[in-house]
Design an enzyme around this catalytic site. Sequence first.
Site, PDB file in Angstrom:
ATOM      1  N   LYS A   1       0.834  -1.215   0.000  1.00 16.00           N
ATOM      2  CA  LYS A   1       0.000   0.000   0.000  1.00 16.00           C
ATOM      3  C   LYS A   1       0.861   1.254   0.000  1.00 16.00           C
ATOM      4  CE  LYS A   1      -1.854   1.529   4.068  1.00 16.00           C
ATOM      5  NZ  LYS A   1      -1.550   2.937   4.361  1.00 16.00           N
ATOM      6  N   ASN A   2       1.829   1.307   0.927  1.00 14.09           N
ATOM      7  CA  ASN A   2       2.570   2.554   1.121  1.00 14.09           C
ATOM      8  C   ASN A   2       3.621   2.811   0.044  1.00 14.09           C
ATOM      9  OD1 ASN A   2       0.969   3.076   3.253  1.00 14.09           O
ATOM     10  ND2 ASN A   2       2.472   2.554   4.832  1.00 14.09           N
TER      11      ASN A   2
ATOM     12  N   CYS B   1      -5.326  12.815  12.828  1.00 11.49           N
ATOM     13  CA  CYS B   1      -6.034  11.574  12.556  1.00 11.49           C
ATOM     14  C   CYS B   1      -5.945  10.689  13.783  1.00 11.49           C
ATOM     15  CB  CYS B   1      -5.494  10.883  11.311  1.00 11.49           C
ATOM     16  SG  CYS B   1      -4.001   9.976  11.572  1.00 11.49           S
TER      17      CYS B   1
ATOM     18  N   ARG C   1      -0.007  14.515  13.162  1.00 14.73           N
ATOM     19  CA  ARG C   1       0.570  14.343  11.832  1.00 14.73           C
ATOM     20  C   ARG C   1       0.655  15.638  11.009  1.00 14.73           C
ATOM     21  NH1 ARG C   1      -1.655   8.736   9.426  1.00 14.73           N
ATOM     22  NH2 ARG C   1       0.264   8.849   8.234  1.00 14.73           N
TER      23      ARG C   1
ATOM     24  N   ASP D   1       4.253   0.680  12.009  1.00 11.26           N
ATOM     25  CA  ASP D   1       3.097  -0.007  11.415  1.00 11.26           C
ATOM     26  C   ASP D   1       2.993  -1.475  11.834  1.00 11.26           C
ATOM     27  OD1 ASP D   1       2.418   2.320  10.182  1.00 11.26           O
ATOM     28  OD2 ASP D   1       3.177   1.767   8.209  1.00 11.26           O
TER      29      ASP D   1
ATOM     30  N   ARG E   1      -8.738  -0.630   4.122  1.00  4.43           N
ATOM     31  CA  ARG E   1      -7.770   0.358   3.612  1.00  4.43           C
ATOM     32  C   ARG E   1      -6.423  -0.279   3.330  1.00  4.43           C
ATOM     33  NH1 ARG E   1      -6.912   5.440   7.032  1.00  4.43           N
ATOM     34  NH2 ARG E   1      -5.649   5.739   5.189  1.00  4.43           N
TER      35      ARG E   1
HETATM   36  N1  EPU Z   1       5.946  14.667  10.923  1.00  4.94           N
HETATM   37  C1  EPU Z   1       6.045  15.991  11.234  1.00  4.94           C
HETATM   38  N2  EPU Z   1       6.035  16.898  10.206  1.00  4.94           N
HETATM   39  C2  EPU Z   1       5.952  16.524   8.917  1.00  4.94           C
HETATM   40  C3  EPU Z   1       5.857  15.159   8.604  1.00  4.94           C
HETATM   41  C4  EPU Z   1       5.863  14.241   9.642  1.00  4.94           C
HETATM   42  O1  EPU Z   1       6.115  16.391  12.388  1.00  4.94           O
HETATM   43  O2  EPU Z   1       5.943  17.396   8.025  1.00  4.94           O
HETATM   44  C5  EPU Z   1       5.976  13.672  12.012  1.00  4.94           C
HETATM   45  C6  EPU Z   1       4.662  12.887  12.100  1.00  4.94           C
HETATM   46  O3  EPU Z   1       3.689  13.573  12.839  1.00  4.94           O
HETATM   47  C7  EPU Z   1       5.130  11.597  12.752  1.00  4.94           C
HETATM   48  C8  EPU Z   1       6.526  11.409  12.173  1.00  4.94           C
HETATM   49  O4  EPU Z   1       6.929  12.679  11.705  1.00  4.94           O
HETATM   50  O5  EPU Z   1       5.205  11.775  14.126  1.00  4.94           O
HETATM   51  C9  EPU Z   1       6.632  10.415  11.039  1.00  4.94           C
HETATM   52  O6  EPU Z   1       5.653  10.682  10.055  1.00  4.94           O
HETATM   53  P1  EPU Z   1       5.875  10.341   8.535  1.00  4.94           P
HETATM   54  O7  EPU Z   1       5.759  11.585   7.743  1.00  4.94           O
HETATM   55  O8  EPU Z   1       7.096   9.521   8.380  1.00  4.94           O
HETATM   56  O9  EPU Z   1       4.608   9.419   8.227  1.00  4.94           O
HETATM   57  P2  EPU Z   1       3.637   9.502   6.980  1.00  4.94           P
HETATM   58  O10 EPU Z   1       4.390   9.745   5.743  1.00  4.94           O
HETATM   59  O11 EPU Z   1       2.485  10.389   7.305  1.00  4.94           O
HETATM   60  C10 EPU Z   1       3.864   6.969   6.396  1.00  4.94           C
HETATM   61  C11 EPU Z   1       2.941   5.811   6.228  1.00  4.94           C
HETATM   62  C12 EPU Z   1       2.382   5.419   7.577  1.00  4.94           C
HETATM   63  C13 EPU Z   1       3.550   5.057   8.481  1.00  4.94           C
HETATM   64  C14 EPU Z   1       4.540   6.218   8.578  1.00  4.94           C
HETATM   65  C15 EPU Z   1       5.779   5.900   9.378  1.00  4.94           C
HETATM   66  C16 EPU Z   1       2.082   6.114   3.991  1.00  4.94           C
HETATM   67  C17 EPU Z   1       0.933   6.444   3.118  1.00  4.94           C
HETATM   68  N3  EPU Z   1       1.866   6.180   5.307  1.00  4.94           N
HETATM   69  O12 EPU Z   1       3.080   8.019   6.948  1.00  4.94           O
HETATM   70  O13 EPU Z   1       1.567   4.274   7.355  1.00  4.94           O
HETATM   71  O14 EPU Z   1       3.071   4.754   9.771  1.00  4.94           O
HETATM   72  O15 EPU Z   1       4.945   6.599   7.251  1.00  4.94           O
HETATM   73  O16 EPU Z   1       6.425   4.803   8.852  1.00  4.94           O
HETATM   74  O17 EPU Z   1       3.161   5.796   3.512  1.00  4.94           O
HETATM   75  C18 EPU Z   1      -0.138   2.732   7.832  1.00  4.94           C
HETATM   76  O18 EPU Z   1       0.156   2.155   6.768  1.00  4.94           O
HETATM   77  O19 EPU Z   1      -0.908   2.223   8.699  1.00  4.94           O
HETATM   78  C19 EPU Z   1       0.444   4.042   8.105  1.00  4.94           C
HETATM   79  C20 EPU Z   1      -0.046   4.876   9.020  1.00  4.94           C
END
Ligand code: EPU
Length: 440
Positions: A22-23, A115, A120, A305, A405
């Site tokens: 998915k990711n 969320c 996030r 995850d 999802r």
């Molecule tokens: N964060 C910030 N600022 C930003 C971006 C992130 O503070 O601009 C913080 C977030 O709040 C969090 C941390 O950094 O505390 C990590 O967030 P990240 O951006 O890495 O996560 P994401 O890109 O929103 C993806 C996956 C998630 C997975 C995370 C961590 C996708 C679509 N989603 O989310 O997947 O948990 O990376 O590995 O790729 C899931 O599949 O269940 C899922 C939630």
Amino acid sequence: MEKLVIQGGYRLEGRIVASGAKNAALPILIATLLAPGEHRLANVPDLADISSTLSLLGRLGCPSLVAPTLRVDTTRITFCEAPYDIVSRMRASVLALGPLLARHGEAIVSMPGGCAIGTRPIDQHLKGLEALGCRFELTGGNIHGRTDGLVGAEIDLDMPTVGGTENILMAAVLAEGHSVIRNAAREPEIVDLANFLTTLGARISGAGTSEIEVEGVPRLTPASRPYRVMSDRIEVGTYLCAGAVTGGDVTVTQCDPRVMRSVLAKLSDAGATIETTDDSVRLVMEGPLRPFELTTEPHPGFPTDMQAQLCAVAAMAEGTSTINERIFENRFMHAAEMRRMGANITVTGNHATVRGTGKLSSATVMASDLRASAALVISALAADADIPADERGVSQMRHIHHLDRGYDDLVGKLRTLGGHVGRVADELDDLDALRAATEA
Ligand code: EPU
């Protein structure tokens, strides 16, 4: 509305095939916006989040066809807005910012709110895109971005954000000149995205390390062959956990064990025997599960995850496990529902203590987010193992749209492994639900 019904206590055994990740599929689908023309993608999982992404692409003027190989036609972008109804369903829609700005010069994306698992924020996405030459304003709950042309830049991320790295990378490939993303996320899905972008003509080095370098190119072109999305390491890990809690013997094929070392190591700590080949992994569980300590970290550390699923494993171990969640601030929602199944879990801030007793019992539970739901499924598969099969209860799980999802054919795969799992209309009573579960 449907619910999942599971009669637990049956040993899972057999082989299943991993689905596409998915990711990885989500950013890759969105990245097709960067190169006008027809793209073909293989191994895209059948998930609600993928349908949401295809709806988003459709709204932007890019139609798609799912079978037999997924095709997306991004010849024209006729609209540059990711509206609230799609962003609220799927936060990953925010990844459209980078590609839309790079190709179209303008993007409007509804601001994602908090969320279930945390606030996030997306400040790092915006900081990186600003460094490349975008301007943003927030109006009416929307982020409105514009650029007169992207120029390469050096970007130091405050934390290795997965989505932030992807968004910035997708913009940098069409920026003029050289870009560096430091403290980049190193997740395998970033590497898959970079590989896909490279097939379009992008020039990227260092993906999978914390420093990614990009030499911008003036245009990208769809590849002549379909791109095959990597397999889903989190899905694979979830089925291995289900094997572990049922004392099972589970093999998952068409996956890459090299990208899930931390998860396999933790399952070994818990007492499982793990065997890998280049493209498969087998878990054999004999004897009781042992307690363990776990801390989530950015890749190559233990993935957030998989935290909830290992929490279910800890509940079935004999002894006290400790779990620290370092990525998201609110990712223990499975704990309250698991307590309804007899788990002894104490949560303090981002720390959970799981006092495993080697047993769980069937219950009606509510799914709250994708991975929390996976933990409940694993718990339900283990429930009532200590009582005779004809006296066991049935666990019922509501709000299973969360599972849709992220888990492609969950019921089919669990049944292949011998799980007593069914999916029935919400209004069916316990007896019908039980029949559906045992007809597996
Ligand atoms: N964060 C910030 N600022 C930003 C971006 C992130 O503070 O601009 C913080 C977030 O709040 C969090 C941390 O950094 O505390 C990590 O967030 P990240 O951006 O890495 O996560 P994401 O890109 O929103 C993806 C996956 C998630 C997975 C995370 C961590 C996708 C679509 N989603 O989310 O997947 O948990 O990376 O590995 O790729 C899931 O599949 O269940 C899922 C939630």
